[in-house]
Design an enzyme around this catalytic site. Structure first.
Site, short mmCIF file in Angstrom:
data_model
loop_
_atom_site.label_atom_id
_atom_site.label_comp_id
_atom_site.label_asym_id
_atom_site.label_seq_id
_atom_site.Cartn_x
_atom_site.Cartn_y
_atom_site.Cartn_z
N CYS A 3 68.64 -5.97 46.35
CA CYS A 3 68.56 -7.35 45.83
C CYS A 3 69.84 -7.71 45.10
O CYS A 3 70.30 -8.85 45.16
CB CYS A 3 67.40 -7.48 44.85
SG CYS A 3 65.80 -7.13 45.56
N CYS A 54 65.91 -3.63 41.84
CA CYS A 54 66.05 -3.40 43.28
C CYS A 54 67.51 -3.47 43.70
O CYS A 54 68.15 -4.52 43.58
CB CYS A 54 65.17 -4.40 44.02
SG CYS A 54 65.74 -4.95 45.62
#
Lengths: 106, 330
Positions: free
Chosen positions: A34, A31
């Protein structure tokens, strides 16, 4: 102290039963946002000192906890106190927002 | 002394981050306000048209942009800008949390996935309603999802999700797809994708998370059915979310910010760059170039306001009568 690496097996003892406010960064390695959130959480850990505990959990390897807290979009940050999830923040968060949220609870 | 920025940049994609670097290198007190980092570019699997680099992931490229900004100690604030108003010669930028004062503004917030505009969507955003298969797809392993849309991105998302989810419904309003034939053919062959033509989504239902959707036939709305599922992937294209700027700067009929070739908007002191403007091509390198231009224009504007003017020295931008000095003393 440094960030606590959380998993399904230590979540109960490190977060739920902790006597401190705990911030948990739910992330995944694939991600993008993230990976931008990670360094910001690391900085918080350095700044907050003993006031709160900072942990991170890779949701890919730990589906039980992720499911329990209904993580459906990442990054998600949850701040726990006394075993309760008191604040859930979805999406990339800046340092000040996170520090403010922790300070409201400690 | 009042805390006032020389420039506030709204957005942190290619245009915004380039603006930030150019502003900081002009010694402007710079703040970037953005909801996320890297914009759409950060989601691109591979970028093969960034000059000088043969091939790089969008995420890595945008991370490099950010690292360069961090080296210049540029301030970031990850909130949503709600409005911009004039306060004397300056501007007040209001976010969902704070208010900041600035001498100039650069709008570079790119494009945002288009909402479906159906009941339940807003409430269940991030709770099963998502706009990015690459970002959230892996959270739906073994689940049932719908992909809504008929373009390339919808078909690519459906194909990607078919590898993760148990069942994928691909919903299109008509029986035509505005996608590449090779993609359409590919998707039709995948077993766990059910292509549903003439299927318009009417409502997303669920208490704390998505539980079902209501789908109707646009030719005859009385024919509708409810499908139980866990996630709705919206792929309805992108738009410039500029409703909040109505009355502040001129917009075109697509909602894009109208700019001239120097990145100036209809409001002096407010500049714009990148995909949120009426620029004809939405490309990383073009957005970056426009971002640089907007920053240089904002610099010129701020220096002129402080009483200086720039010698036309093609890029060095030294002031000739101490305008820069005055600017710093305020």
């Amino acid at each position: 102290m440094s960030e606590v690496i959380l998993d399904d097996s230590n979540f109960e003892s490190e977060v739920i039963k902790s006597d401190k406010v705990v911030l948990v960064d739910f992330f995944a390695t694939w991600c993008g946002p993230c990976r931008m959130q990670g360094p910001i959480v690391e900085e918080i850990e350095k700044e907050i000192g003993d006031k709160a505990k900072i942990g991170k959990m890779d949701i890919d390897g730990n589906p039980v906890t992720a499911q329990k807290f209904g993580i459906m979009s990442i990054p998600t940050i949850i701040i726990f106190k006394g075993g309760q999830a008191l604040k859930t923040l979805v999406g990339l968060q800046d340092k000040q927002t996170l520090l403010d949220e922790i300070n409201k609870l400690v | 002394m009042e805390n006032i920025y020389d420039v506030i940049i709204v957005g942190a994609g290619p245009a915004g981050l380039t603006s930030a670097v150019y502003s900081a290198r002009r010694q402007m007190k710079t703040l970037v306000i953005a909801k996320s980092l890297g914009g759409q570019a950060a989601l691109a699997n591979e970028v093969e048209n960034w000059p000088g680099i043969e091939n790089i992931s969008g995420f890595e490229l945008m991370n490099n942009f950010k690292a360069q900004a961090d080296k210049l100690k540029i301030e970031f604030n990850f909130n949503e800008v709600l409005n911009i108003s004039k306060s004397g010669d300056d501007f007040v930028v209001k976010t969902n949390k704070d208010e900041f004062k600035t001498k100039s503004v650069i709008l570079s917030f790119g494009l945002t996935p288009r909402d479906l505009g159906v009941p339940g969507e807003e409430k269940l955003k991030g709770r099963g309603v998502t706009y990015c298969a690459i970002c959230d797809g892996p959270l739906y392993k073994g689940k049932t999802v719908a992909v809504v849309g008929g373009g390339n991105s919808a078909l690519e998302s459906a194909e990607y999700m078919s590898k993760l989810a148990k069942q994928v419904y691909l919903l299109s309003n008509s029986d035509k797809f505005g996608a590449d034939p090779i993609l359409i053919e590919g998707v039709q062959k995948i077993e766990n994708i059910e292509v549903m033509c003439f299927s318009q989504i009417k409502e997303i239902k669920g208490e704390n998370k998505v539980e079902s959707i209501v789908v109707a036939d646009p030719r005859d709305e009385s024919k509708n059915k409810e499908i139980k599922l866990d996630g709705v992937f919206v792929e309805a294209g992108h738009q410039a979310k500029t409703g909040w700027l109505k009355g502040t700067v001129d917009l075109n009929d697509k909602g894009e910010i109208v700019t001239n070739r120097d990145c100036e908007t209809s409001s002096p002191g407010i500049f714009a760059a990148g995909d949120c403007t009426d620029t004809i091509y939405k490309q990383i390198v073009i957005a970056s170039g426009e971002g640089a231009k907007a920053a240089l224009q904002a610099y010129k504007y701020v220096v002129a306001k402080a009483g200086g003017y720039m010698k036309p020295d093609w890029g060095k931008c030294k002031t000739v009568n101490g305008g820069e000095e005055k600017m710093k003393l305020q």
